[in-house]
Write a protein that holds these residues in place. Structure first.
Motif, mmCIF file in Angstrom:
data_model
loop_
_atom_site.group_PDB
_atom_site.id
_atom_site.type_symbol
_atom_site.label_atom_id
_atom_site.label_comp_id
_atom_site.label_asym_id
_atom_site.label_seq_id
_atom_site.Cartn_x
_atom_site.Cartn_y
_atom_site.Cartn_z
ATOM 1 N N UNK A 1 0.854 -1.201 0.000
ATOM 2 C CA UNK A 1 0.000 0.000 0.000
ATOM 3 C C UNK A 1 0.881 1.240 0.000
ATOM 4 N N UNK A 2 0.271 2.371 -0.317
ATOM 5 C CA UNK A 2 0.897 3.665 -0.042
ATOM 6 C C UNK A 2 0.318 4.126 1.283
ATOM 7 N N UNK B 1 -0.608 14.615 -1.323
ATOM 8 C CA UNK B 1 0.027 15.345 -2.427
ATOM 9 C C UNK B 1 -0.038 14.608 -3.754
ATOM 10 N N UNK B 2 -0.268 13.301 -3.719
ATOM 11 C CA UNK B 2 -0.327 12.508 -4.947
ATOM 12 C C UNK B 2 -1.496 11.523 -4.861
ATOM 13 N N UNK B 3 -2.729 12.037 -4.907
ATOM 14 C CA UNK B 3 -3.901 11.163 -4.767
ATOM 15 C C UNK B 3 -4.002 10.105 -5.862
ATOM 16 N N UNK B 4 -3.429 10.380 -7.035
ATOM 17 C CA UNK B 4 -3.476 9.390 -8.120
ATOM 18 C C UNK B 4 -2.652 8.159 -7.753
ATOM 19 N N UNK B 5 -1.493 8.375 -7.137
ATOM 20 C CA UNK B 5 -0.670 7.256 -6.694
ATOM 21 C C UNK B 5 -1.379 6.485 -5.589
ATOM 22 N N UNK B 6 -1.967 7.219 -4.654
ATOM 23 C CA UNK B 6 -2.690 6.574 -3.555
ATOM 24 C C UNK B 6 -3.816 5.703 -4.098
ATOM 25 N N UNK B 7 -4.530 6.218 -5.072
ATOM 26 C CA UNK B 7 -5.641 5.443 -5.641
ATOM 27 C C UNK B 7 -5.136 4.211 -6.393
ATOM 28 N N UNK C 1 -3.822 1.793 -3.460
ATOM 29 C CA UNK C 1 -4.730 1.470 -2.353
ATOM 30 C C UNK C 1 -6.133 1.083 -2.785
ATOM 31 N N UNK C 2 -6.487 1.388 -4.034
ATOM 32 C CA UNK C 2 -7.842 1.084 -4.517
ATOM 33 C C UNK C 2 -7.794 0.178 -5.749
ATOM 34 N N UNK C 3 -7.232 0.697 -6.820
ATOM 35 C CA UNK C 3 -7.265 -0.036 -8.094
ATOM 36 C C UNK C 3 -6.529 -1.370 -8.007
ATOM 37 N N UNK C 4 -5.369 -1.379 -7.361
ATOM 38 C CA UNK C 4 -4.592 -2.619 -7.251
ATOM 39 C C UNK C 4 -5.326 -3.658 -6.412
ATOM 40 N N UNK D 1 -10.517 1.338 -0.976
ATOM 41 C CA UNK D 1 -9.917 0.022 -1.173
ATOM 42 C C UNK D 1 -10.719 -1.076 -0.500
ATOM 43 N N UNK D 2 -11.237 -0.788 0.692
ATOM 44 C CA UNK D 2 -12.112 -1.750 1.373
ATOM 45 C C UNK D 2 -13.321 -2.067 0.501
ATOM 46 N N UNK D 3 -13.913 -1.016 -0.041
ATOM 47 C CA UNK D 3 -15.112 -1.203 -0.872
ATOM 48 C C UNK D 3 -14.777 -1.923 -2.162
ATOM 49 N N UNK D 4 -13.598 -1.645 -2.710
ATOM 50 C CA UNK D 4 -13.176 -2.332 -3.933
ATOM 51 C C UNK D 4 -13.081 -3.833 -3.691
ATOM 52 N N UNK D 5 -12.590 -4.213 -2.526
ATOM 53 C CA UNK D 5 -12.488 -5.639 -2.200
ATOM 54 C C UNK D 5 -13.868 -6.266 -2.058
ATOM 55 N N UNK D 6 -14.700 -5.665 -1.220
ATOM 56 C CA UNK D 6 -16.002 -6.283 -0.917
ATOM 57 C C UNK D 6 -16.936 -6.282 -2.119
#
Length: 311
Positions: A69-70, A78-84, A87-90, A140-145
């Motif tokens: 994770x990030x 500062x870098x929400x695209x990296x966080x997403x 932490x979400x897409x992956x 990311x939690x929602x992406x999993x469930x």
């Protein structure tokens, strides 16, 4: 043979988990890393959907633990695209690929999904993250469930444990400032430490033990689903953590408490996680902070620690 894939095995939690799972004689563990791959770790960029699919197809794990994770709040802000992306897409990509193989997926989340105003927080409490890191982990939690039925989210608070670098944990990252404040030089000022935010430092070998117990249930066909939480039970501010670190290091540190928040990125005041769902299943272990931190400090390679070491 029960096979577990640990995604992000080179990190603070990932290393502790691999060490714990290695003790299971009848289990097979495959580890991945991004920058610190090697003979014992498969190189994998979890942002690469094709590479993830090929990895899952080739290894065919029975269970997948996502410890990558990030996790740095300022970076996420500062870098929400990296966080997403991390932490979400992956998480969605890994869950989808694992789901096609019938694997159970455990994704690591954070207490920062809460705003810290009404602790303790049960697993079914309403999230309200204050910063980009918390928002990305909640997504990311929602992406999993939403992607997989055979999945589980494990929320954790501030982690510390055996480390290769002071900066790996917000606990050990305090050591250089503590050591500098203990200098005999009259020019050295006291180190200012946050005394506002309440944290529950949690030992990574304890978390690894908890995850191993969860994996054992999956191996028996009793997979845990939904959201669970695990936390240490000793509340302390960074100022209080610093005092205990100084004691463990036998340093006469000069520390000043800062009673108002000063972080550029907003942090919650107290996100104490209720661990009762796992406790009810007989899962859990907590090592006292003073015992655990001495284990961490005893194993640190002091030669590379900037001269900091036990007296």
């Amino acid at each position: 043979m029960f096979k577990v894939a640990v995604i992000g095995a080179s990190g603070l939690l990932g290393r502790a988990l691999v060490d714990e799972l290695a003790q299971q004689a009848d289990w097979q563990v495959v580890s991945t890393a991004f920058r610190r791959a090697g003979p014992s770790r498969v190189a994998l960029d979890i942002r690469d959907e094709q590479a993830v699919g090929q990895f899952i197809e080739r290894e065919a794990p029975d269970a997948l633990v996502i410890a990558a994770a990030e996790r740095r709040p300022d970076i996420c802000e500062n870098d929400p695209a990296l966080a997403r992306a991390l932490n979400v897409d992956a998480v969605r990509t890994l869950a989808a690929a694992a789901g096609q193989r019938g694997a159970w997926v455990l994704s690591i989340s954070t207490d920062y999904v809460f705003d810290g105003t009404h602790p303790p927080y049960r697993h079914d409490a309403l999230p309200a993250p204050l910063n980009a890191y918390g928002r990305s982990k909640l997504e990311g939690e929602r992406a999993l469930t939403e992607t997989i039925e055979l999945g589980c989210v494990l929320r954790l608070p501030l982690l510390y444990g055996p480390t290769v670098d002071w900066a790996e944990s917000a606990v050990t990252s305090l050591v250089p400032a503590i050591a500098a404040s203990a200098s005999d030089s009259p020019d050295v000022k006291a180190a200012t430490m946050d005394a506002w935010a309440i944290r529950y430092p949690t030992f990574t070998p304890d978390v690894a033990f908890v995850i191993r117990q969860m994996l054992e249930r999956r191996a028996r066909g009793e997979a845990i689903r939904g959201i669970v939480q695990w936390s240490g039970d000793e509340p302390m501010t960074k100022y209080e953590i610093a005092i205990r670190l100084a004691e463990a290091l036998q340093l006469e540190a000069r520390l000043t408490p800062q009673h108002t928040p000063t972080d550029a990125t907003p942090r919650p005041h107290n996100c104490h996680l209720d661990s009762s769902r796992l406790e009810a299943l007989g899962i859990g272990r907590r090592t006292p902070f003073d015992t655990a931190i001495r284990q961490v400090l005893a194993k640190f390679p002091w030669q590379g620690g900037g001269g900091v070491g036990p007296a």
